[in-house]
Scaffold this active site. Structure first.
Site, short mmCIF file in Angstrom:
data_model
loop_
_atom_site.label_atom_id
_atom_site.label_comp_id
_atom_site.label_asym_id
_atom_site.label_seq_id
_atom_site.Cartn_x
_atom_site.Cartn_y
_atom_site.Cartn_z
N LYS A 206 -6.72 3.29 -3.66
CA LYS A 206 -7.16 3.31 -2.26
C LYS A 206 -7.34 4.75 -1.83
O LYS A 206 -6.57 5.63 -2.22
CB LYS A 206 -6.09 2.60 -1.42
N LYS B 40 -10.18 0.36 -2.78
CA LYS B 40 -10.12 0.16 -1.33
C LYS B 40 -10.37 1.47 -0.59
O LYS B 40 -9.50 2.33 -0.53
CB LYS B 40 -8.75 -0.40 -0.94
N ASP C 240 0.86 -1.19 0.00
CA ASP C 240 0.00 0.00 0.00
C ASP C 240 0.89 1.24 0.00
O ASP C 240 1.45 1.61 1.03
CB ASP C 240 -0.91 0.01 1.24
#
Lengths: 293, 474, 304
Positions: free
Chosen positions: C204, C240, C141
């Site tokens: 995300k 996400k 991430d």
């Protein structure tokens, strides 16, 4: 020197349509006299086809006229007042002839008419903010309302007040960006037809005001039923039965109708020939303000 | 896709077996004893019976309204009138869910809409106009504007309670008393509103409710009222305008529409698609200002249509009382057959029809959301109001052409514009011949915002300061 | 997968995207949020949501013990409840998490690239990434360079994401846009496309470390972006939302949005994740309620 008194050049009173001065397409005219029976002139006797041409001219002129700045519309109406002022004497004479009024009284009426034009010249750039405004709606929207012209307004002008009444009828309509087809007083059309000359020399685009002379009972039904007319002023229809018929004819295309006998101030008249348009737009930008999810 | 299990609304309003006419503060039966049934369009079952007002009942109601105007409501101070309206607004909020469910049952529209739109907006109308009652001299309509007297009001079936609020709230705030005829297929919430007036202690005769059909409406128009306010079809509006010609009755008319929703190539596409969907499928398309014509710029037409269809696929058609229903029942068998007939002409004239695959309930009146592409300006589906969930898609090449096509209709109620360019919005808004222009949004309504049309969409405004003109002697 | 675009090409494509109307987007999100998901659908949605969680701990005080506790919870949250998708930790905790999750199918995700601000030199960010991958991270991430993005240097943001993608090797790359700092929906849409063009496997929303984290409108906008990106390129990218999604009701709103915007293709933890910590226990309590008919309480789910 001649033994004869000079022969006066008499005016031919013609219609004022699309900025031009046509005779009636029908070729007809009718004699106009003063109340004491003195023959004054022959006026063009407008036909339904003249009414049709006048509506076409008014429609053609409407969008550009409404698209002018309010400031310019005001200056043009003021210019018309200037032109009328310069010919006040002539109009006083014509008005006195038409109505039988005392010449001084007639001059007073002409002056009032000039002042009304000045009054409406000043309204062009104000009625929008007076009648419209921002609306505080309960959501994230900018919302505002503005009065907009109806389009083409047909006016049956007052029968007994052939200049001041006629100006009072069409000035609020054109001040707000409408164009007008005006049927002058049937028995006293001459001041109105002369007014066409004033309008033609006052920078008013052709077609914004169109002046017809003729019979109310002949012409008005065609204006009332014309699908391309948006508003109808029946102020000058004296016959209640005819007024009801004209209103019913106007209902066919849901025209806005001003019934005979209605009084009202300037603002009421300005409002009469406008429709409100309300515009919405979202007001919002930040992604961070997206609610509590 | 994961399917949503049924999510039925659990509140059930107290619907009586029979309702009378509401005249002079009391429920009474019709002089001639006439009654009719109101049907739930999602089940075709009768919900209740109701008295049908005839000419004699109309005269009685108008007399009651006249008496109330002369003896109570007219002389009352604006501040006191306002307090009654505030009280009505609060009662509507308190009973909001019952009204919402009743409306969905009687009308067929989804509970999502009655709960989140119809009822709250109706309450807002009363709240908004309550505040005007003691401030009319500030409305720009003269120093001391006077009420008209008794107002006859005829409303449609598409937003029964909301249209009632649009009519009654400003009329009462301005000091008039009213006789209102709800639509024959949707009288329920008007009758519940009559009960609410009783509960609010509103003086008898100030509000009178006369259920009935066209004959009742025309008797009301012809009665001794001082003003007629109508929302409905252009054909009936035209008949009313003719009927009152030559009288002293003031008239305001909110009639049909065939609104264009213009999508320019620089629009925020996803939001435009939402706006197009909301524009035509809100309330099953039973909306006079529905965006029933999509005018999309040719250069983005394929993309917009593809997204539009994908979005329409997600619409849920069915039980109006399911909280997840997006499109409910068509209001009546008659309206359903009208929608069917017009859509058949669309196919007949060569337009391409598209509908999503969705199951429809067996009983009740239903119509799938429908998109016509390849529509030409001359086709009936591009000209006539369908008043159903049917969208006609046309394309344009230039901004001028968009405006010309949008305005090319006898109607002039509403229009939509989608573009990210501010100057283009203002340019288009100025040229569109419509009483309401939604830019980058659609089908927004508010008590503070005047609503109404031009040309054959009628005259007069409802809502906002400008809406007061309709109920004052100016 | 490397991008075939140059930085300049990607930047100009992104700048030409249509605008977003904020009010319309938020209205659509609010509309989706009114969906009522009950009974059997709710049971399915709860289990689906559990299976989509990246169970996260990102604190200075994280210890191997805390991470092992979290890993155990991720594998077997409660009775027959499904496992979560992943455990998400700092790079220094990857090895511990990997060890605890071996053979369970639950993935190890690691934040990297100088999380959460990313305000360290690129070589440090790349080293951070490589270290996490070496320690066994299945997923990375990363944070984008918001400073460069807001300064208009889209090419730089693009190249940095490409570089991190290369450094991530076989690990799936989630690109954190930190939407709360991008401030406008237009910027979120641009950043989404820039990240996808640069090779993101997931986009995300947030680090969870700034004032505004995931919101439904922002996530909806990103869903529209992945939908459109697949239509344009054939490449599917996951979404996400992270931070601020604390209860079942909220999670279901997101699932409804996936359902109605993206459909079946995205309705699995392969393509949709929740970055969350406290959400799991609320889902578990709701799950118990559905099974027993009684409301549960915090003492009936574990504190980890």
């Amino acid at each position: 020197m001649s033994e004869h008194e000079r022969l006066r050049v008499k005016k031919t009173y013609k219609l004022y349509v699309g900025g031009k001065f046509p005779r009636s397409e029908s070729g007809r005219s009718y004699p106009v006299s003063s109340p004491d029976g003195t023959e004054l002139a022959n006026a063009a006797l407008a036909s339904r086809k003249d009414a049709r041409d006048a509506v076409a001219a008014a429609r053609k002129a409407q969008r550009p006229w409404a698209g002018q700045t309010a400031y310019l519309r005001g200056q043009i109406l003021y210019r018309a007042a200037e032109m009328l002022e310069g010919r006040a004497g002539q109009f006083a004479e014509e008005l006195a002839d038409a109505t039988g009024a005392d010449p001084r009284e007639a001059l007073g009426t002409v002056e009032q008419a000039i002042d009304r034009l000045v009054h409406y010249a000043g309204w062009t750039d104000k009625y929008t903010s007076v009648l419209g405004g921002a609306n505080p709606v309960g959501g994230p929207y900018f919302n505002h309302t503005t009065p907009e012209p109806l389009g083409v307004v047909a006016v049956v002008a007052p029968q007994d007040d052939p200049l001041l009444g006629l100006i009072e009828a069409f000035a609020p309509a054109i001040a707000t960006g409408n164009t007008a087809v005006v049927l002058a007083s049937e028995a006293k059309p001459l001041p109105a037809l002369s007014l066409g000359e004033v309008l033609a020399t006052s920078d008013l685009p052709g077609g914004v005001v169109n002046l017809l002379s003729g019979k109310v009972s002949e012409v008005a039904p065609h204006l009332a039923s014309h699908a391309d007319v948006n508003g109808l002023d029946l102020g000058g229809v004296a016959d209640a039965g005819l007024a009801a018929e004209l209103e019913a004819a106007a209902a066919e295309t849901l025209k806005v109708v001003r019934r005979p006998g209605r009084d009202g101030g300037a603002l009421d008249l300005l409002r009469q020939w406008t429709e409100y348009k309300t515009v919405w737009h979202p007001a919002g930008m930040a992604a961070g303000a997206g609610g509590a999810y | 896709m994961f399917e949503y299990a049924p999510a039925p609304e659990s509140v059930r309003p107290d619907i009586k077996e029979h309702y009378g006419l509401f005249i002079g503060g009391e429920f009474v039966d019709a002089e001639d004893g006439a009654v009719f049934k109101s049907v739930n369009p999602s089940t075709e079952e009768a919900l209740f019976t109701v008295a049908e007002a005839g000419e004699a009942d109309v005269a009685k109601a108008v007399a009651a309204a006249r008496r109330a105007h002369e003896t109570v409501w007219g002389p009352m101070s604006g501040a006191e009138r306002g307090k009654y309206l505030f009280r009505i607004a609060r009662l509507l909020q308190e009973k909001a869910r019952e009204f919402a469910v009743a409306e969905s049952m009687d009308n067929g529209k989804p509970i999502k809409e009655t709960r989140d739109f119809d009822v709250p907006t109706a309450a807002q109308h009363f709240f908004y106009h309550a505040g005007w009652a003691d401030k009319l001299s500030y409305a720009g309509l003269g120093a001391d504007p006077k009420p008209l007297g008794v107002v006859g009001q005829v409303i449609p079936w598409n937003f029964p309670l909301l249209m009632l609020a649009w009519k009654i709230a400003p009329a009462l705030a301005c000091g008039n008393t009213v006789v209102l005829k709800p639509a024959e297929t949707t009288p329920l919430t008007a009758l519940m509103f009559a009960e609410l007036c009783q509960e609010a202690g509103l003086p008898a005769g100030v509000v009178n409710i006369l259920p009935g059909a066209g004959a009742t409406g025309s008797a009301l128009v012809d009665s001794a009222v001082d003003k007629v306010a109508f929302t409905g079809s252009t054909a009936v509006g035209r008949a009313i305008a003719k009927a009152v010609a030559g009288s002293k009755k003031k008239v305001t008319l909110e009639l049909g529409g065939k609104a264009a929703n213009i999508v320019f190539d620089d629009a925020p596409i996803d939001q435009a698609v939402e706006g197009v969907v909301n524009g035509i499928f809100f309330n099953q398309g039973h909306v006079c200002c529905a965006g029933s014509r999509l005018l999309v710029q040719e250069s983005v037409a394929d993309e917009v249509l593809e997204r539009l269809k994908a979005r329409v696929e997600t619409l849920r058609v069915g039980d109006p009382l399911d909280k997840n229903t997006d499109i409910g029942a068509i209001n009546s068998a008659e309206q359903l057959s009208r929608i069917r007939a017009l859509t058949e002409t669309g196919e007949g004239e060569g337009a391409d029809v598209w509908q999503p695959a969705c199951d429809l309930p067996e009983r009740g009146f239903w119509f799938r959301p429908t998109v016509f592409t390849g529509v030409q300006q001359s086709m009936r589906i591009a000209q006539e109001e369908i008043f159903g969930p049917v969208l006609s898609v046309l394309t344009f090449r230039t901004p001028d052409e968009a405006i010309a096509k949008a305005n090319n209709t006898p109607y002039g109620l509403s229009a939509g514009v989608w573009t990210e360019k501010g100057s283009k919005i203002l340019w288009a808004a100025e040229r569109l011949r419509a009483g309401v222009v939604w830019a980058n949004t659609f089908n927004q309504f508010d008590a503070a915002s005047p609503f109404g049309g031009l040309k054959e969409s009628g005259y007069g405004r409802e809502g906002g300061r400008q809406g007061l003109e309709a109920y004052l002697d100016v | 997968m490397g991008s075939i675009l140059s930085g300049a090409e990607a930047a100009s494509l992104v700048r030409a995207l249509p605008g977003v109307d904020a009010v319309g987007l938020e209205a659509r999100a609010a509309g989706l949020a009114t969906r009522s998901v009950k009974t059997t659908s709710k049971a399915r949605a709860i289990d689906l949501a559990i299976s989509m969680i990246d169970l996260t701990t990102l604190e200075g005080a994280d210890t191997p013990g805390k991470v092992r506790s979290l890993a155990a919870k991720a594998v077997r949250p409660d009775g027959d409840a499904p496992s979560t998708a992943a455990v998400c930790v700092y790079p220094s905790m990857v090895a511990t998490a990997k060890e605890a999750l071996r053979g369970t199918g639950v993935k190890v995700a690691s934040v990297a690239t100088g999380f959460p601000a990313g305000q360290v030199p690129l070589d440090v960010r790349l080293a951070d990434t490589e270290a996490a991958v070496r320690a066994g991270a299945d997923e990375i991430d990363m944070v984008i360079n918001r400073g460069a993005f807001l300064a208009g240097d889209l090419e730089r943001v693009f190249h940095e994401i490409k570089a991190v993608k290369a450094a991530s090797g076989d690990a799936r790359l989630k690109v954190i846009l930190e939407t709360g700092e991008l401030a406008t929906y237009d910027a979120v849409r641009q950043a989404s496309w820039l990240a996808m063009h640069a090779g993101a496997d997931f986009i995300k929303t947030s680090t969870g470390k700034v004032g505004v984290n995931a919101t439904l409108p922002v996530t909806l906008l990103m869903m529209q972006a992945v939908r459109d990106f697949r239509a344009a390129t054939g490449v599917q990218v996951g979404v996400k939302p992270a931070g601020g999604i604390r209860n079942t009701k909220d999670a279901i709103k997101y699932l409804v949005a996936v359902n109605e915007t993206l459909g079946d293709d995205w309705l699995s933890n392969e393509w949709f994740r929740f970055g969350a910590s406290s959400l799991l226990n609320d889902l578990l309590m709701q799950r118990q309620k559905l099974k027993t008919g009684r409301y549960s309480g915090p003492d009936y789910v574990t504190v980890d």
